[in-house]
Design a protein around this motif. Structure first.
Motif, PDB file in Angstrom:
ATOM      1  N   GLU B  14      50.132  19.978  19.057  1.00 35.94           N
ATOM      2  CA  GLU B  14      49.500  20.833  18.008  1.00 35.94           C
ATOM      3  C   GLU B  14      48.922  20.248  16.869  1.00 35.94           C
ATOM      4  OE1 GLU B  14      52.195  24.688  19.530  1.00 35.94           O
ATOM      5  OE2 GLU B  14      52.750  23.729  17.665  1.00 35.94           O
ATOM      6  N   LYS B  15      48.074  20.919  16.172  1.00 32.77           N
ATOM      7  CA  LYS B  15      47.622  20.495  14.749  1.00 32.77           C
ATOM      8  C   LYS B  15      48.824  20.159  13.754  1.00 32.77           C
ATOM      9  CE  LYS B  15      44.356  21.838  11.102  1.00 32.77           C
ATOM     10  NZ  LYS B  15      45.538  22.054   9.885  1.00 32.77           N
ATOM     11  N   GLY B  16      48.761  19.208  13.141  1.00 31.38           N
ATOM     12  CA  GLY B  16      49.889  18.833  12.356  1.00 31.38           C
ATOM     13  C   GLY B  16      51.032  18.015  12.806  1.00 31.38           C
ATOM     14  N   LYS B  17      50.949  17.611  14.218  1.00 27.87           N
ATOM     15  CA  LYS B  17      52.078  16.725  14.677  1.00 27.87           C
ATOM     16  C   LYS B  17      51.777  15.407  14.881  1.00 27.87           C
ATOM     17  CE  LYS B  17      54.535  20.556  16.250  1.00 27.87           C
ATOM     18  NZ  LYS B  17      55.857  20.887  15.784  1.00 27.87           N
ATOM     19  N   TYR B  18      52.731  14.758  14.930  1.00 27.97           N
ATOM     20  CA  TYR B  18      52.678  13.306  15.160  1.00 27.97           C
ATOM     21  C   TYR B  18      52.809  12.948  16.509  1.00 27.97           C
ATOM     22  CZ  TYR B  18      54.697   8.412  14.825  1.00 27.97           C
ATOM     23  OH  TYR B  18      55.029   7.248  15.100  1.00 27.97           O
ATOM     24  N   ASP B  63      44.026   7.007   6.673  1.00 26.85           N
ATOM     25  CA  ASP B  63      45.522   6.478   6.692  1.00 26.85           C
ATOM     26  C   ASP B  63      46.414   7.292   7.424  1.00 26.85           C
ATOM     27  OD1 ASP B  63      46.330   7.792   3.283  1.00 26.85           O
ATOM     28  OD2 ASP B  63      45.838   8.690   5.133  1.00 26.85           O
ATOM     29  N   ARG B  64      45.962   8.160   8.131  1.00 22.80           N
ATOM     30  CA  ARG B  64      46.782   8.782   9.060  1.00 22.80           C
ATOM     31  C   ARG B  64      47.115   7.997  10.627  1.00 22.80           C
ATOM     32  NH1 ARG B  64      45.182  12.872  11.696  1.00 22.80           N
ATOM     33  NH2 ARG B  64      42.921  12.643  11.180  1.00 22.80           N
ATOM     34  N   PHE B  65      46.071   7.277  10.546  1.00 17.07           N
ATOM     35  CA  PHE B  65      46.252   6.221  11.779  1.00 17.07           C
ATOM     36  C   PHE B  65      46.716   4.920  11.524  1.00 17.07           C
ATOM     37  CE2 PHE B  65      43.218   8.517  14.927  1.00 17.07           C
ATOM     38  CZ  PHE B  65      42.950   9.346  14.004  1.00 17.07           C
ATOM     39  N   PHE B  66      47.748   4.556  12.537  1.00 14.35           N
ATOM     40  CA  PHE B  66      48.425   3.215  12.187  1.00 14.35           C
ATOM     41  C   PHE B  66      48.795   2.534  13.594  1.00 14.35           C
ATOM     42  CE2 PHE B  66      50.530   0.181   9.644  1.00 14.35           C
ATOM     43  CZ  PHE B  66      51.665  -0.073  10.044  1.00 14.35           C
ATOM     44  N   ALA B  67      48.667   1.350  13.577  1.00 13.98           N
ATOM     45  CA  ALA B  67      49.200   0.572  15.025  1.00 13.98           C
ATOM     46  C   ALA B  67      50.096  -0.608  14.727  1.00 13.98           C
ATOM     47  CB  ALA B  67      47.993   0.397  15.625  1.00 13.98           C
ATOM     48  N   VAL B  68      50.842  -0.719  15.576  1.00 15.16           N
ATOM     49  CA  VAL B  68      51.739  -1.843  15.674  1.00 15.16           C
ATOM     50  C   VAL B  68      51.651  -2.665  16.969  1.00 15.16           C
ATOM     51  CG1 VAL B  68      53.176  -0.811  13.875  1.00 15.16           C
ATOM     52  CG2 VAL B  68      53.590  -0.375  16.177  1.00 15.16           C
ATOM     53  N   ARG B  69      52.069  -3.865  16.717  1.00 19.75           N
ATOM     54  CA  ARG B  69      52.444  -4.573  17.974  1.00 19.75           C
ATOM     55  C   ARG B  69      53.528  -5.797  17.654  1.00 19.75           C
ATOM     56  NH1 ARG B  69      48.076  -8.802  20.756  1.00 19.75           N
ATOM     57  NH2 ARG B  69      48.904  -8.690  22.863  1.00 19.75           N
ATOM     58  N   LEU B  77      50.034   2.863  19.213  1.00 22.95           N
ATOM     59  CA  LEU B  77      48.927   3.540  18.139  1.00 22.95           C
ATOM     60  C   LEU B  77      49.670   4.961  17.598  1.00 22.95           C
ATOM     61  CD1 LEU B  77      46.022   3.634  16.530  1.00 22.95           C
ATOM     62  CD2 LEU B  77      45.468   4.995  18.608  1.00 22.95           C
ATOM     63  N   LYS B  78      49.709   5.016  16.376  1.00 23.49           N
ATOM     64  CA  LYS B  78      50.346   6.344  15.581  1.00 23.49           C
ATOM     65  C   LYS B  78      49.486   6.958  14.955  1.00 23.49           C
ATOM     66  CE  LYS B  78      54.337   3.299  15.581  1.00 23.49           C
ATOM     67  NZ  LYS B  78      55.822   3.045  14.845  1.00 23.49           N
ATOM     68  N   ILE B  79      49.469   8.266  15.155  1.00 25.87           N
ATOM     69  CA  ILE B  79      48.668   9.218  14.545  1.00 25.87           C
ATOM     70  C   ILE B  79      49.424  10.264  13.815  1.00 25.87           C
ATOM     71  CG2 ILE B  79      46.629  10.764  14.256  1.00 25.87           C
ATOM     72  CD1 ILE B  79      45.963   9.423  17.206  1.00 25.87           C
ATOM     73  N   GLN B  80      49.595  10.401  12.521  1.00 27.49           N
ATOM     74  CA  GLN B  80      50.188  11.228  11.814  1.00 27.49           C
ATOM     75  C   GLN B  80      49.301  12.691  11.489  1.00 27.49           C
ATOM     76  OE1 GLN B  80      51.208   9.083   8.336  1.00 27.49           O
ATOM     77  NE2 GLN B  80      53.170   8.354   9.175  1.00 27.49           N
ATOM     78  N   ARG B  81      50.094  13.624  11.386  1.00 32.50           N
ATOM     79  CA  ARG B  81      49.408  15.092  10.615  1.00 32.50           C
ATOM     80  C   ARG B  81      47.809  15.239  11.643  1.00 32.50           C
ATOM     81  NH1 ARG B  81      50.401  12.012   6.586  1.00 32.50           N
ATOM     82  NH2 ARG B  81      48.321  11.723   5.882  1.00 32.50           N
ATOM     83  N   THR B  82      48.070  15.182  12.969  1.00 32.62           N
ATOM     84  CA  THR B  82      46.991  15.267  13.650  1.00 32.62           C
ATOM     85  C   THR B  82      46.303  16.589  13.395  1.00 32.62           C
ATOM     86  OG1 THR B  82      48.206  16.270  15.504  1.00 32.62           O
ATOM     87  CG2 THR B  82      47.922  14.084  15.733  1.00 32.62           C
ATOM     88  N   GLU B  83      44.850  16.240  13.570  1.00 32.54           N
ATOM     89  CA  GLU B  83      43.810  17.242  13.399  1.00 32.54           C
ATOM     90  C   GLU B  83      43.052  17.482  14.471  1.00 32.54           C
ATOM     91  OE1 GLU B  83      41.459  15.849  10.047  1.00 32.54           O
ATOM     92  OE2 GLU B  83      43.253  16.099   8.735  1.00 32.54           O
ATOM     93  N   ARG B  84      42.463  18.500  14.858  1.00 36.15           N
ATOM     94  CA  ARG B  84      41.380  18.700  15.985  1.00 36.15           C
ATOM     95  C   ARG B  84      40.537  17.792  16.234  1.00 36.15           C
ATOM     96  NH1 ARG B  84      42.563  24.080  13.995  1.00 36.15           N
ATOM     97  NH2 ARG B  84      44.112  25.173  15.377  1.00 36.15           N
TER      98      ARG B  84
END
Lengths: 115, 117
Positions: B14-18, B63-69, B77-84
């Motif tokens: 849902e919109k807004g989720k991580y 800056d809602r997108f971030f990735a780590v290894r 790949l991490k996405i915060q506060r997802t949008e449509r």
């Protein structure tokens, strides 16, 4: 900025025909060029990789050519089959200057082979 | 493993989720790439890792997108506060080296289809 264009966007051919897919790119300073196949809703399957020093590569019924000076590549498919139906993507390897090679893709050509 | 794997194959949120998307590259490949493909478009570059470090993150949209290894293998790949508008296919690729002078072939995983409602 590198732009990759694929023409046509869609193509429908009867089974058995030979066909050519076209790819053009704006910046000739590429390293490699790669053709992919993508089935609906799926990931990418690599078909052919042409290194910058090469002019063509062949695999089975597929032949890809590369002309860096004119910024063009073609993918030739011989004796097309219904199983060849998919979207074909062209991508160029471009150095980012940050030590990496990004792939820049075209939008693809959607091929339908009619039995 | 034999190829690049990605999990989950589908993610609906849902919109807004991580959300977190995982990529497991081919064993021994030091270079790892994330791409995003919107419907009807070709994939677009997001970020590149050489080993554990993000060598090029110029494709991350914001800056809602971030990735780590963290260990130089699996990447998230991490996405915060997802949008449509984040709805897309997220593709991961790996290659053997990827450093300047060697544009090694990139091998792609099957992708994660993200849908943000």
């Amino acid at each position: 900025k590198q732009e990759v264009t694929q023409i046509p966007a869609a193509l429908s051919v009867p089974e058995g025909e030979n066909l050519v897919l076209n790819c053009s790119f704006t910046d000739s300073a590429i390293y490699n060029l790669q053709w992919f196949r993508q089935d609906p809703g799926k990931g990418l399957t690599s078909l052919l990789l042409i290194q910058s020093s090469q002019r063509e590569q062949t695999s089975g019924r597929l032949n890809a050519s590369l002309d860096k000076s004119s910024g063009r590549s073609t993918l030739y498919i011989a004796a097309s089959q219904p199983g060849d139906s998919a979207t074909y993507l062209c991508a160029v390897y471009l150095s980012t200057g940050a030590g990496s090679y990004q792939l820049t893709f075209g939008k693809g050509t959607k091929l339908s082979v009619i039995p | 493993g034999a190829g690049v794997s990605q999990t989950p194959s589908n993610k609906v949120t849902e919109k807004g989720k991580y959300v977190e998307l995982r990529c497991d590259p081919i064993s021994g490949h030091t270079a790892l790439y994330w791409y995003r493909q919107s419907l009807g478009q070709g994939p677009e570059f997001l970020i590149y890792f050489q080993g554990t470090g993000a060598a090029d993150d110029s494709g991350l949209p914001n800056d809602r997108f971030f990735a780590v290894r963290p260990e130089g293998s699996v990447s998230t790949l991490k996405i915060q506060r997802t949008e449509r508008g984040d709805s897309a296919m997220y593709l991961c690729a790996s290659s053997q080296r990827g450093y300047r002078g060697a544009a090694d072939t990139q091998y792609f995983g099957p992708g994660t289809r993200l849908t943000v409602l």
